[in-house]
Design a protein around this motif. Sequence first.
Motif, PDB file in Angstrom:
ATOM      1  N   MET A  45      -9.800 -19.673  -6.842  1.00  0.00           N
ATOM      2  CA  MET A  45     -10.906 -18.604  -7.495  1.00  0.00           C
ATOM      3  C   MET A  45     -10.663 -17.355  -6.830  1.00  0.00           C
ATOM      4  N   ALA A  46     -10.705 -16.548  -7.454  1.00  0.00           N
ATOM      5  CA  ALA A  46     -10.240 -15.141  -6.961  1.00  0.00           C
ATOM      6  C   ALA A  46     -10.964 -14.617  -5.944  1.00  0.00           C
ATOM      7  N   GLU A  47     -10.703 -13.697  -4.807  1.00  0.00           N
ATOM      8  CA  GLU A  47     -11.393 -13.253  -3.733  1.00  0.00           C
ATOM      9  C   GLU A  47     -12.219 -11.973  -4.366  1.00  0.00           C
ATOM     10  N   SER A  48     -13.476 -11.983  -4.136  1.00  0.00           N
ATOM     11  CA  SER A  48     -14.131 -10.609  -4.628  1.00  0.00           C
ATOM     12  C   SER A  48     -14.030  -9.827  -3.608  1.00  0.00           C
ATOM     13  N   LYS A  49     -13.785  -8.579  -4.191  1.00  0.00           N
ATOM     14  CA  LYS A  49     -13.496  -7.314  -3.578  1.00  0.00           C
ATOM     15  C   LYS A  49     -14.343  -6.239  -3.905  1.00  0.00           C
ATOM     16  N   ARG A  50     -14.984  -5.307  -3.077  1.00  0.00           N
ATOM     17  CA  ARG A  50     -15.593  -4.205  -3.679  1.00  0.00           C
ATOM     18  C   ARG A  50     -15.055  -3.109  -4.088  1.00  0.00           C
ATOM     19  N   ASP A  51     -15.470  -2.377  -5.173  1.00  0.00           N
ATOM     20  CA  ASP A  51     -14.662  -1.220  -5.748  1.00  0.00           C
ATOM     21  C   ASP A  51     -14.671  -0.231  -4.667  1.00  0.00           C
ATOM     22  N   TYR A  52     -13.426   0.386  -4.714  1.00  0.00           N
ATOM     23  CA  TYR A  52     -13.060   1.395  -3.658  1.00  0.00           C
ATOM     24  C   TYR A  52     -13.602   2.481  -3.946  1.00  0.00           C
ATOM     25  N   TYR A  53     -14.061   3.166  -4.876  1.00  0.00           N
ATOM     26  CA  TYR A  53     -15.102   4.188  -5.130  1.00  0.00           C
ATOM     27  C   TYR A  53     -16.300   3.986  -4.625  1.00  0.00           C
ATOM     28  N   GLU A  54     -16.836   2.653  -4.894  1.00  0.00           N
ATOM     29  CA  GLU A  54     -18.321   2.395  -4.544  1.00  0.00           C
ATOM     30  C   GLU A  54     -18.078   2.532  -2.859  1.00  0.00           C
TER      31      GLU A  54
ATOM     32  N   ASN B 195     -10.797   2.335   5.366  1.00  0.00           N
ATOM     33  CA  ASN B 195      -9.357   2.689   5.458  1.00  0.00           C
ATOM     34  C   ASN B 195      -8.449   1.939   4.174  1.00  0.00           C
ATOM     35  N   GLU B 196      -8.853   0.878   3.881  1.00  0.00           N
ATOM     36  CA  GLU B 196      -8.107   0.204   2.665  1.00  0.00           C
ATOM     37  C   GLU B 196      -8.450   1.105   1.078  1.00  0.00           C
ATOM     38  N   ALA B 197      -9.649   1.676   1.122  1.00  0.00           N
ATOM     39  CA  ALA B 197      -9.967   2.480  -0.063  1.00  0.00           C
ATOM     40  C   ALA B 197      -9.356   3.580   0.196  1.00  0.00           C
ATOM     41  N   TYR B 198      -9.361   4.326   1.294  1.00  0.00           N
ATOM     42  CA  TYR B 198      -8.447   5.706   1.300  1.00  0.00           C
ATOM     43  C   TYR B 198      -7.098   5.624   1.181  1.00  0.00           C
ATOM     44  N   GLU B 199      -6.511   4.394   1.448  1.00  0.00           N
ATOM     45  CA  GLU B 199      -5.145   4.321   1.459  1.00  0.00           C
ATOM     46  C   GLU B 199      -4.740   4.181   0.010  1.00  0.00           C
ATOM     47  N   ILE B 200      -5.502   3.581  -0.714  1.00  0.00           N
ATOM     48  CA  ILE B 200      -5.042   3.564  -2.120  1.00  0.00           C
ATOM     49  C   ILE B 200      -5.439   4.841  -2.994  1.00  0.00           C
ATOM     50  N   LEU B 201      -6.393   5.474  -2.859  1.00  0.00           N
ATOM     51  CA  LEU B 201      -7.112   6.524  -3.470  1.00  0.00           C
ATOM     52  C   LEU B 201      -6.427   7.992  -3.086  1.00  0.00           C
ATOM     53  N   SER B 202      -6.034   7.930  -1.970  1.00  0.00           N
ATOM     54  CA  SER B 202      -5.319   9.219  -1.413  1.00  0.00           C
ATOM     55  C   SER B 202      -4.053   9.105  -1.913  1.00  0.00           C
ATOM     56  N   ASP B 203      -3.579   8.148  -2.610  1.00  0.00           N
ATOM     57  CA  ASP B 203      -2.165   8.109  -3.069  1.00  0.00           C
ATOM     58  C   ASP B 203      -2.144   8.108  -4.463  1.00  0.00           C
ATOM     59  N   SER B 204      -1.637   9.246  -5.188  1.00  0.00           N
ATOM     60  CA  SER B 204      -1.741   9.439  -6.701  1.00  0.00           C
ATOM     61  C   SER B 204      -1.210   8.361  -7.612  1.00  0.00           C
ATOM     62  N   GLN B 205      -0.261   7.692  -7.145  1.00  0.00           N
ATOM     63  CA  GLN B 205       0.590   6.605  -7.718  1.00  0.00           C
ATOM     64  C   GLN B 205      -0.297   5.423  -7.820  1.00  0.00           C
ATOM     65  N   LYS B 206      -0.964   5.194  -6.567  1.00  0.00           N
ATOM     66  CA  LYS B 206      -1.633   3.835  -6.430  1.00  0.00           C
ATOM     67  C   LYS B 206      -3.024   3.894  -6.948  1.00  0.00           C
TER      68      LYS B 206
ATOM     69  N   ARG C 139      -2.448  -9.321   2.058  1.00  0.00           N
ATOM     70  CA  ARG C 139      -1.798  -7.925   2.115  1.00  0.00           C
ATOM     71  C   ARG C 139      -1.634  -7.217   0.813  1.00  0.00           C
ATOM     72  N   GLY C 140      -1.647  -5.893   0.688  1.00  0.00           N
ATOM     73  CA  GLY C 140      -1.518  -5.089  -0.592  1.00  0.00           C
ATOM     74  C   GLY C 140      -0.136  -4.691  -0.636  1.00  0.00           C
ATOM     75  N   SER C 141       0.001  -4.181  -1.850  1.00  0.00           N
ATOM     76  CA  SER C 141       1.578  -3.713  -2.356  1.00  0.00           C
ATOM     77  C   SER C 141       2.219  -2.722  -1.459  1.00  0.00           C
ATOM     78  N   GLY C 142       1.550  -2.319  -0.563  1.00  0.00           N
ATOM     79  CA  GLY C 142       2.308  -1.185   0.391  1.00  0.00           C
ATOM     80  C   GLY C 142       2.998  -2.020   1.377  1.00  0.00           C
ATOM     81  N   GLY C 143       2.863  -3.521   1.676  1.00  0.00           N
ATOM     82  CA  GLY C 143       3.756  -4.119   2.474  1.00  0.00           C
ATOM     83  C   GLY C 143       3.176  -4.203   3.963  1.00  0.00           C
ATOM     84  N   PHE C 144       1.863  -3.984   4.194  1.00  0.00           N
ATOM     85  CA  PHE C 144       1.276  -3.989   5.494  1.00  0.00           C
ATOM     86  C   PHE C 144      -0.076  -4.412   5.205  1.00  0.00           C
ATOM     87  N   GLY C 145      -0.616  -4.749   6.238  1.00  0.00           N
ATOM     88  CA  GLY C 145      -2.187  -5.356   5.968  1.00  0.00           C
ATOM     89  C   GLY C 145      -2.870  -4.811   7.233  1.00  0.00           C
TER      90      GLY C 145
END
Length: 377
Positions: A1-10, A53-64, A86-92
């Motif tokens: 079962m997939a792990e539930s994660k909150r929306d980054y914008y939220e 921190n995780e949300a900002y890592e993604i939303l501050s990068d235009s490609q991600k 771990r995310g696609s950035g290669g670190f957790g």
Amino acid sequence: MAESKRDYYEILGVPKSAEESEIKKAYRKIAKECHPDLNPGDKNKELKFKEANEAYEILSDSQKKSAYDRYGHAGVDPSYGAGAGRGSGGFGFEDIDIGNIFESFFGGFGSSPSRSSGPRRGESIKASVTLNFEEAAFGCEKEIKISRVEDCASCGGTCTSDGKQPDACSACRGAGQIRTNRRTPVGIFPTSEVCSACKGKGKIVKNPCYDCKGTGLVRRQTSISVKIPAGIDERQSVSLRGQGDKGLNGGPAGDLFVSISIRPHPFFIREGFTVHCEVPITFTQAALGCELEVPTLDGKVKYSVPEGTQPGATFRLRNKGVPSLSGKGRGDQLVHITVEIPRHLTKKQKEAISRLEELCDGKNHPKSKGFFEKFKL
């Protein structure tokens, strides 16, 4: 079962249409409110901080951000749903240095290492001196004893028993700090830590001086000459720059502050730069007038008291007061007259005074005559 994660914008509390500046502002607000250093032991806020921190890592990068907007969490984390953390950035999160992220945005809350190897100003010290009235008025030079930190006489401040300069720390090359680069969700940031080899001093003392224990400094009693400016008053102070404790690592010395106390004078009372003096005269001198020798700070001066001088009369001697601290001009001296009424009169003296009273009329005592006439029925 997939792990539930909150929306980054939220998590950041911003809409999908939010600009980069809005995203950064929202992240900074959450990071500041939920930082673990400011909320020790609060697991809930620590979790919110990590989510931000995780949300900002993604939303501050235009490609991600673009990939997240199209595919959600799976667009930025292919392992999402497979239980990997771990995310696609290669670190957790284990790679995130929370303190350094916070410091890079807000300047830190005292988490940066101490720069003990750099120049440090010495502590300022206090002393006191008691002056007599004239010394405070005209200025003087006083020798006072103080206790302050100085270079060790045995080693000359080198810290070593042989008087040679200590070796620079090979671990930090004399800097007292070890600099490294840390990867964070928002980039690579340089960090500094106190060198463990030299404890931040930047030097290694192999043969420490016996007297100063390798510090290069000792506390010593010493005498120093202090110039007291003319016109200084009670509770004021004189500051001597660089006469306090010795600085560290080539830093400047602290200052010396000397507070002033003034002994009472038998004749004079000071009020600012004005000097007050009380002078007693006899009944006869007040009635007939006289010439007095009045004491001043410059010595005795002659003053003619006019006839008919009343008790409590005040005369002004210009420029006989205390010199101004600015060096421009002096205050005045006010002479307050008191009339001494004769006591223990003989019969002959009483008869003479009674005869004088008979000879006086309303012109001689206008105040007393006018006062009692007001109460006549």
